[in-house]
Design a protein around this motif. Sequence first.
Motif, PDB file in Angstrom:
ATOM      1  N   ALA A 195       0.762  -1.085   0.042  1.00 22.18           N
ATOM      2  CA  ALA A 195      -0.120  -0.360  -0.002  1.00 22.18           C
ATOM      3  C   ALA A 195       0.640   1.675   0.027  1.00 22.18           C
ATOM      4  O   ALA A 195       0.410   2.621  -0.073  1.00 22.18           O
ATOM      5  N   LEU A 196       2.129   1.407   0.237  1.00 17.69           N
ATOM      6  CA  LEU A 196       2.887   2.007   0.389  1.00 17.69           C
ATOM      7  C   LEU A 196       3.569   2.379  -0.733  1.00 17.69           C
ATOM      8  O   LEU A 196       4.460   3.369  -1.462  1.00 17.69           O
ATOM      9  N   GLY A 197       3.819   1.071  -1.428  1.00 15.87           N
ATOM     10  CA  GLY A 197       4.213   1.780  -3.407  1.00 15.87           C
ATOM     11  C   GLY A 197       5.802   1.004  -2.784  1.00 15.87           C
ATOM     12  O   GLY A 197       6.629   1.363  -3.747  1.00 15.87           O
ATOM     13  N   LEU A 198       5.958   0.201  -2.243  1.00 12.17           N
ATOM     14  CA  LEU A 198       7.021  -0.450  -1.942  1.00 12.17           C
ATOM     15  C   LEU A 198       7.020  -1.847  -2.460  1.00 12.17           C
ATOM     16  O   LEU A 198       8.364  -2.828  -2.535  1.00 12.17           O
ATOM     17  N   VAL A 199       5.967  -2.524  -3.074  1.00 14.25           N
ATOM     18  CA  VAL A 199       5.995  -3.831  -2.481  1.00 14.25           C
ATOM     19  C   VAL A 199       4.811  -4.394  -4.070  1.00 14.25           C
ATOM     20  O   VAL A 199       3.755  -3.467  -4.171  1.00 14.25           O
ATOM     21  N   ASP A 200       4.961  -5.119  -5.011  1.00 11.19           N
ATOM     22  CA  ASP A 200       4.325  -4.767  -6.063  1.00 11.19           C
ATOM     23  C   ASP A 200       3.394  -5.735  -6.057  1.00 11.19           C
ATOM     24  O   ASP A 200       1.783  -5.884  -6.360  1.00 11.19           O
ATOM     25  N   LEU A 201       3.539  -7.045  -5.700  1.00 11.81           N
ATOM     26  CA  LEU A 201       2.374  -8.336  -5.736  1.00 11.81           C
ATOM     27  C   LEU A 201       2.828  -9.405  -4.320  1.00 11.81           C
ATOM     28  O   LEU A 201       3.767  -9.211  -4.193  1.00 11.81           O
ATOM     29  N   VAL A 202       1.493  -9.119  -3.431  1.00 10.80           N
ATOM     30  CA  VAL A 202       1.686 -10.489  -2.239  1.00 10.80           C
ATOM     31  C   VAL A 202       1.011 -11.754  -3.033  1.00 10.80           C
ATOM     32  O   VAL A 202      -0.085 -11.270  -2.845  1.00 10.80           O
ATOM     33  N   VAL A 203       1.232 -13.085  -2.647  1.00 11.15           N
ATOM     34  CA  VAL A 203       0.887 -13.853  -2.987  1.00 11.15           C
ATOM     35  C   VAL A 203       0.491 -14.794  -1.604  1.00 11.15           C
ATOM     36  O   VAL A 203       1.892 -15.519  -1.288  1.00 11.15           O
ATOM     37  N   ASP A 204      -0.415 -15.409  -0.845  1.00  6.81           N
ATOM     38  CA  ASP A 204       0.045 -15.994  -0.197  1.00  6.81           C
ATOM     39  C   ASP A 204      -1.393 -17.780  -0.312  1.00  6.81           C
ATOM     40  O   ASP A 204      -2.133 -17.010  -0.891  1.00  6.81           O
ATOM     41  N   ALA A 205      -1.866 -18.246   0.848  1.00  2.00           N
ATOM     42  CA  ALA A 205      -2.191 -18.905   1.067  1.00  2.00           C
ATOM     43  C   ALA A 205      -2.379 -19.432   2.322  1.00  2.00           C
ATOM     44  O   ALA A 205      -2.287 -19.511   3.430  1.00  2.00           O
ATOM     45  N   THR A 206      -3.985 -20.610   2.536  1.00  5.17           N
ATOM     46  CA  THR A 206      -3.950 -20.963   3.310  1.00  5.17           C
ATOM     47  C   THR A 206      -4.796 -19.723   4.644  1.00  5.17           C
ATOM     48  O   THR A 206      -3.963 -19.732   5.112  1.00  5.17           O
ATOM     49  N   MET A 207      -5.365 -19.043   3.847  1.00  2.00           N
ATOM     50  CA  MET A 207      -5.450 -18.002   4.620  1.00  2.00           C
ATOM     51  C   MET A 207      -6.501 -18.083   5.057  1.00  2.00           C
ATOM     52  O   MET A 207      -7.407 -18.553   4.729  1.00  2.00           O
ATOM     53  N   LYS A 208      -6.833 -17.553   6.940  1.00  2.00           N
ATOM     54  CA  LYS A 208      -8.101 -16.981   7.208  1.00  2.00           C
ATOM     55  C   LYS A 208      -8.894 -15.736   7.058  1.00  2.00           C
ATOM     56  O   LYS A 208      -8.025 -15.139   6.795  1.00  2.00           O
TER      57      LYS A 208
END
Length: 260
Positions: A195-208
């Motif tokens: 959200a601060l423009g420092l990372v472009d993509l986050v990919v996770d699994a098994t999220m509650k």
Amino acid sequence: MPEPADFLATAEAAAEAAGAVIRPLFRSALLVEAKGDASPVTEADRAAERAIRALIADRHPDHGVIGEEYGDSNPGADWVWVLDPIDGTRAFVTGRPLFGTLIGLLHRGVPVLGLIDQPATGERWTGLAGQPTRFRSAMGGVPRCRPCPRLEEAELSCTSPDMFDAATAPRFAAVKAAARRTTWGGDCYAYGLLALGLVDLVVDATMKPWDWAALVPVIEGAGGRCTDWAGRPLRLDGDGTVLAAGDPALLAEASKLLAG
């Protein structure tokens, strides 16, 4: 009818109450137990969630609550708070400030308010549906996702490779191979960095639900998108996959690879 903004003061007060519990315990000698899923639980988790629940019950007794530590209460209500008192407990118990308190609010199942609070550093992201994300930090930072339309130029983040199984691991590997670089760890903090423009993509699994409910308004209010791996809106009965893209143009390419 109430609007999401009408409950912002409750979310802010809940974050303050949780932080007052968490800060004295951070980097202290804690008794760490093992939950059924082998993730560590501390008294900080439980005490922080109790403090948040007490505040919500006092201010909004007709609302529901879904929390990681104490389960569901009145989950069929129109307004339901979704709580993770310490998202990133492993970081917390090892003294790394890459954890956060997540406070989300759903209206009829749709995330409309989200707050990510880092009580050790004093950073706080606040998102309301249809409004720009706000960010509070003594270190500065502007809550706005950056343009990055090509996956080959994207900074990818993932909480842990251990969250993937035989079916999801190859799909994540395809995205990882296509991205510019991958950083591990961070839990909810990685989404704040997106959200601060420092990372472009986050990919996770098994999220509650308590892992993602607060993230959606924060990311989308900063110009990004937060969906499941197929690009669909996140739902309480979803499959646990989460894909956050700072530039919505990344979503189609990433979703295609994640579809296998």
